[in-house]
Design a protein around this motif. Structure first.
Motif, PDB file in Angstrom:
ATOM      1  N   GLN A   1      41.000 -50.055 -25.461  1.00  0.00           N
ATOM      2  CA  GLN A   1      40.121 -49.547 -26.536  1.00  0.00           C
ATOM      3  C   GLN A   1      41.511 -48.988 -27.490  1.00  0.00           C
ATOM      4  O   GLN A   1      42.553 -48.593 -27.109  1.00  0.00           O
TER       5      GLN A   1
ATOM      6  N   ILE B   1      42.774 -47.249 -31.019  1.00  0.00           N
ATOM      7  CA  ILE B   1      42.331 -46.000 -31.893  1.00  0.00           C
ATOM      8  C   ILE B   1      43.523 -45.797 -32.902  1.00  0.00           C
ATOM      9  O   ILE B   1      44.446 -45.677 -32.803  1.00  0.00           O
TER      10      ILE B   1
ATOM     11  N   PHE C   1      38.307 -48.227 -32.427  1.00  0.00           N
ATOM     12  CA  PHE C   1      38.018 -47.367 -33.188  1.00  0.00           C
ATOM     13  C   PHE C   1      38.941 -47.141 -34.527  1.00  0.00           C
ATOM     14  O   PHE C   1      40.159 -47.161 -34.259  1.00  0.00           O
TER      15      PHE C   1
ATOM     16  N   TRP D   1      34.372 -43.762 -40.177  1.00  0.00           N
ATOM     17  CA  TRP D   1      35.016 -44.466 -39.195  1.00  0.00           C
ATOM     18  C   TRP D   1      34.316 -45.532 -38.634  1.00  0.00           C
ATOM     19  O   TRP D   1      32.961 -45.672 -38.698  1.00  0.00           O
TER      20      TRP D   1
ATOM     21  N   HIS E   1      33.252 -47.940 -34.990  1.00  0.00           N
ATOM     22  CA  HIS E   1      33.429 -48.607 -33.530  1.00  0.00           C
ATOM     23  C   HIS E   1      33.249 -50.135 -33.561  1.00  0.00           C
ATOM     24  O   HIS E   1      32.158 -50.462 -34.111  1.00  0.00           O
TER      25      HIS E   1
ATOM     26  N   TYR F   1      33.753 -54.342 -31.639  1.00  0.00           N
ATOM     27  CA  TYR F   1      33.912 -54.846 -30.371  1.00  0.00           C
ATOM     28  C   TYR F   1      33.370 -56.356 -30.695  1.00  0.00           C
ATOM     29  O   TYR F   1      32.398 -56.541 -31.597  1.00  0.00           O
TER      30      TYR F   1
ATOM     31  N   ALA G   1      27.775 -44.237 -28.858  1.00  0.00           N
ATOM     32  CA  ALA G   1      29.107 -43.835 -28.360  1.00  0.00           C
ATOM     33  C   ALA G   1      29.501 -44.015 -26.968  1.00  0.00           C
ATOM     34  O   ALA G   1      30.420 -43.801 -26.367  1.00  0.00           O
TER      35      ALA G   1
END
Length: 404
Positions: A75, A77, A175, A186, A188, A190, A278
């Motif tokens: 992940q 960020i 993120f 923001w 998320h 993928y 989330a």
């Protein structure tokens, strides 16, 4: 036994598959209001524990689903364009349309009747059914017909969010937090399929209105968001249209029910419970529901009331901690501002620790894991673990080595 499943999403289709595999004599029909191939949403994420369930329950569809999935590692960020921090681990993602196509084809091959463009607003036409499975989502019409009997409670979250796509290919679950004149916003993101990624944009109500996103059209809002996220997106566009539907801003609906069944109607998937995106387990929990209900029916030896009682008791007991964790995750993002003045590494640790206090050794390990050499070593360990899990469940291992 005659079974009517209302809703042709993952929960309804996978229940039909699971029930047919346990008793091929059952007459099962799945009624879906949309036409074939129509689905709102881009991609779904899952982890190895769901693959374990899929391969144990129905290896044929499991192999097809895994082959259509994309592996993502780590992940990532980022905060306001500064350097990024990383969390170790990996997962899988799959285009929702591909998921539904695979499950519908498998259900049909097993003898399930799947009927599209069929809206259900009244259960009286199905009075001859032994069981009605409400798998029609968080806004379940079937549940609403008797929501007092189910003890339905719906709480609406505070943050607006919107599901979009992009042709930027993300290799990690990403993120990206960006500061604007109206506050932080923001996404998320993928990978969903080859060349396409899912991008869920979220912000506070104050920021949403301050940016004027509440007033922009479905065409204009993505253009503004592209400018805000031009760095994380590397200039790639955001896509609103998904199979003919424009994305719209939503607020998460936290659905709970005192009971998951009433008379011969049973709720599964989002009709019974929802978990915030989330937390990333909505589709997995819908499939687990489907397997559990089919198994309870098989174990009951034809005693449907006993099967429904068993499914309700076991399912709600297992779900309770997961739904609580999902609420904690949602609340963290709705109150994220106090954490946003940290450096990316500290912020990433706060995000990873949002479910509760961590042992003292976790933070030093987290800091060490940011080093590129350590990250490479951890990815190698994850690849070995993934290869071992694939062999154990009978998954073709050649693909594992290709993914590294």
């Amino acid at each position: 036994m005659r079974i009517v499943c209302v809703g042709g999403g993952p929960a309804g289709l996978y229940f039909a598959i699971s029930a047919k595999r346990r008793d091929a004599s059952q007459e099962i029909i799945v009624l879906e209001r949309d036409p074939p191939g129509a689905t709102y949403g881009w991609g779904v994420v899952y982890w190895d524990n769901l693959l374990d369930v899929l391969f144990r329950n129905d290896p044929g569809s499991a192999r097809a689903l895994r082959a259509a999935s994309t592996l993502w590692q780590e992940q990532r960020i980022s905060l306001g364009g500064s350097s990024a921090a990383y969390l170790t681990g990996y997962g899988f993602s799959l285009q929702r349309a591909a998921l539904l196509e695979i499950l519908a084809r498998r259900a049909t091959d097993l003898g399930v009747e799947v009927e599209y463009r069929h809206e259900v607003d009244d259960l009286r036409p199905y009075a001859d059914a032994d069981l009605v499975v409400a798998s029609d989502g968080a806004n379940s019409r079937v549940r609403q017909l008797a929501q007092d009997d189910f003890g339905t409670k719906v709480e609406i979250g505070g943050n607006p969010y919107i599901w979009l796509g992009t042709d930027k290919r993300f290799d990690s679950f990403t993120f990206a937090f960006e500061r604007t004149s109206a506050g932080w916003i923001w996404f998320h993101a993928y990978p969903s399929s080859v060349g396409v990624s899912t991008c869920i944009v979220e912000c506070s109500q104050r920021t949403w209105k301050g940016l004027g996103l509440d007033l922009l059209s479905a065409e204009d809002a993505p253009r503004m968001l592209e400018k805000i996220f031009s760095g994380p997106l590397d200039g790639h566009p955001l896509i609103s249209q998904c199979r003919g539907r424009a994305a719209r801003w939503l607020r998460f609906a936290d659905v709970t029910n005192r009971s998951w069944y009433h008379d011969n109607v049973v709720l599964i998937g989002d009709a019974a419970h929802t978990t915030h995106f989330a937390f990333g387990s909505g589709t997995a929990l819908a499939i687990v529901d489907a397997v559990a209900l089919a198994q309870s029916m098989y174990d009951s030896g034809g005693d449907l009331p006993a099967a429904l009682r068993d499914f309700d008791r076991r399912g709600r007991a297992a779900l309770g901690p997961l739904q609580a964790a999902a609420r904690t995750s949602m609340a963290w993002f709705e109150r994220v501002d106090p954490y946003l003045d940290q450096d990316p590494v500290s912020f990433a640790y706060s995000m990873a620790s949002r479910q509760g206090e961590q042992p003292p050794w976790r933070y030093p390990v987290h800091r060490v894991s940011q080093h590129p050499a350590v990250r490479r070593a951890l990815r190698g360990l994850n690849s070995s673990a993934r290869w071992g899990l694939a062999r154990r469940r009978g998954e073709p291992v050649a693909r594992r080595s290709a993914e590294g």
